[in-house]
Design an enzyme around this catalytic site. Structure first.
Site, PDB file in Angstrom:
ATOM      1  N   ASP A 115      -2.965 -28.021  15.220  1.00 27.44           N
ATOM      2  CA  ASP A 115      -3.662 -29.079  14.347  1.00 27.44           C
ATOM      3  C   ASP A 115      -4.998 -29.212  14.332  1.00 27.44           C
ATOM      4  O   ASP A 115      -5.610 -28.950  15.611  1.00 27.44           O
ATOM      5  CB  ASP A 115      -3.126 -30.452  14.676  1.00 27.44           C
ATOM      6  CG  ASP A 115      -3.145 -31.602  13.974  1.00 27.44           C
ATOM      7  OD1 ASP A 115      -4.435 -32.158  13.868  1.00 27.44           O
ATOM      8  OD2 ASP A 115      -2.590 -31.632  12.913  1.00 27.44           O
ATOM      9  N   ASP A 314      -6.886 -29.778   6.400  1.00 24.85           N
ATOM     10  CA  ASP A 314      -6.107 -30.361   7.456  1.00 24.85           C
ATOM     11  C   ASP A 314      -4.990 -29.385   7.514  1.00 24.85           C
ATOM     12  O   ASP A 314      -3.978 -29.177   6.492  1.00 24.85           O
ATOM     13  CB  ASP A 314      -5.825 -31.540   7.196  1.00 24.85           C
ATOM     14  CG  ASP A 314      -4.599 -32.139   8.304  1.00 24.85           C
ATOM     15  OD1 ASP A 314      -5.025 -31.980   9.565  1.00 24.85           O
ATOM     16  OD2 ASP A 314      -3.854 -32.942   8.033  1.00 24.85           O
TER      17      ASP A 314
END
Length: 431
Positions: A115, A314
């Site tokens: 992430d 992202d």
């Protein structure tokens, strides 16, 4: 948060494919500073659903996970004022890709969620109440140690708690979950590289179901992130190529450090928003649907230091979200080019779906960043099912933040070069 058509019936892989993939899953071929990246629902992942879901159920589940994540990202930039030194609340909300990481002495292998919008590594530890996995057996590691309250790392944690204890502890929210953890350190090995005394959250209690089963590896920009803790090794540079959701080859890679990064890549400036400094902001200047530049007000893309608005890249969100004025303009132009006679239906949060076969009439699409045009194929912005006969535009509206998500990034090399304050984007087939 992955080659098309993107049939989300990837959960119904054949027995022969599973058998052939098994040898790939067991191969330990992470090497040097390059790691394989797996989708969380791939045959290599122990976290894939035990009971296959229908296409519609899969889409709706991913939408629900995405909604939680986007709400989390939006909450960080909309109504709160965070000091840019903490990582306690920066936890992945929808883990979509996992990499092998080894922690401890002797090393224990974990499949951690990848992430870019979280900093601190978080790992469920043995004895964790409410965790889906037993995680890291810290008592078996001779190099494990808790971090004390007086340590510099503890001061970098948002909402650390040292009342009645000498060990740095923390309580945080995680989507719909609450997490309690101690700040600890141990040796972290990625591929063949080792980082000694790496700080991470050793999770002791969790409520809810949002927590990644074996933790999260944070690639954000904060002081407790992998980049900050390995500057001498990786020079604050990394890249990834995310494979298709349905890829059986698992060729996606995370490359750490400047060596071996692609040379033929175009860059866009990396921006910083003081409201949320750990996120990777870029300057989105326009979107093309077909050859036409869609008429979108500049305010929809503007970086706003007061409320944290702007555009981020992202790896944890699945479907791209655009603020309402931008999404509405893109959606309407897409519908126009699909033809007015084609009936539009809705599926969950997707409001532009078609029950008839689509193909030649589907327009091309591109994101225009400052210095880079990122052309995305149909497989990157359409989801559809041969069984259900439904095709959807895989984007939706966002209240305050534009998020370029992992489906739109699939089969692209995304290069994060922090020393030069830039992000590189180039097509690369890695499925």
């Amino acid at each position: 948060m992955e080659s098309l058509p993107l049939l989300l019936v990837f959960l119904l892989l054949s027995i022969s494919t599973t058998i052939s993939a098994h040898s790939l899953c067991n191969s330990d071929d992470d090497q040097h500073s390059t790691l394989k990246v797996y989708h969380v629902s791939s045959p290599c992942s122990p976290f894939r659903p035990k009971t296959p879901l229908s296409w519609a159920e899969t889409v709706l589940q991913m939408q629900a996970d995405d909604q939680t994540r986007v709400a989390y990202l939006s909450s960080l930039v909309a109504g709160r004022s965070f000091v840019p030194i903490g990582s306690g609340r920066q936890i992945v909300q929808s883990p979509t890709y996992i990499v092998k990481a080894k922690i401890g002495t002797p090393a224990q292998t974990l499949l951690m969620a990848l992430d870019t919008s979280t900093d601190m590594a978080m790992v469920p530890c043995t004895g964790c109440v409410g965790c889906a996995s037993s995680g890291f057996a810290f008592a078996k590691s001779t190099s494990f140690a808790n971090i004390n309250c007086g340590a510099a790392q503890c001061k970098q944690v948002l909402d650390s708690n040292c009342l009645g204890t000498t060990t740095c502890s923390m309580n945080m929210t995680y989507g719909s979950s609450s997490i309690a953890a101690n700040l600890a350190q141990d040796n972290l090995t990625l591929a063949t590289d080792s980082i000694f005394r790496y700080p991470f959250g050793c999770i002791s209690k969790a409520t809810g179901t949002s927590l990644p089963a074996q933790g999260v590896l944070g690639l954000g920009r904060g002081p407790l992130s992998l980049l900050s803790q390995s500057k001498s090794l990786y020079k604050s540079t990394f890249s990834y190529c995310l494979p298709s959701f349905k890829s059986p080859k698992f060729a996606g890679t995370l490359r750490l450090g400047p060596n071996g990064q692609p040379k033929n890549v175009k860059f866009t400036p990396l921006l910083t928003n003081p409201r949320r400094p750990s996120l990777y902001y870029v300057k989105l200047v326009g979107i093309k649907v077909g050859p036409k530049l869609v008429n979108i007000p500049a305010t929809a893309f503007a970086l706003n230091p007061n409320n944290g608005a702007g555009t981020i890249i992202d790896s944890g969100t699945v479907f791209t979200r655009l603020v309402t004025p931008a999404y509405t303009a893109v959606r309407d132009e897409f519908r126009r080019r699909m033809g007015r006679k084609t009936a539009v239906v809705a599926l969950g949060g997707f409001d532009t779906c078609y029950k008839v076969p689509v193909g030649k009439q589907v327009p091309t699409m591109s994101f225009l960043f400052d210095g880079v045009e990122m052309a995305i194929k149909q497989e990157n912005f359409l989801i559809y099912s041969t069984a259900g006969g439904i095709t959807c535009l895989a984007m939706s509206a966002s209240p305050s933040l534009n998020v370029i998500a992992n489906m739109q990034q699939q089969n692209h090399r995304i290069l994060f070069d922090l020393p030069s304050s830039r992000i590189g984007i180039s097509p690369e087939q890695c499925s």
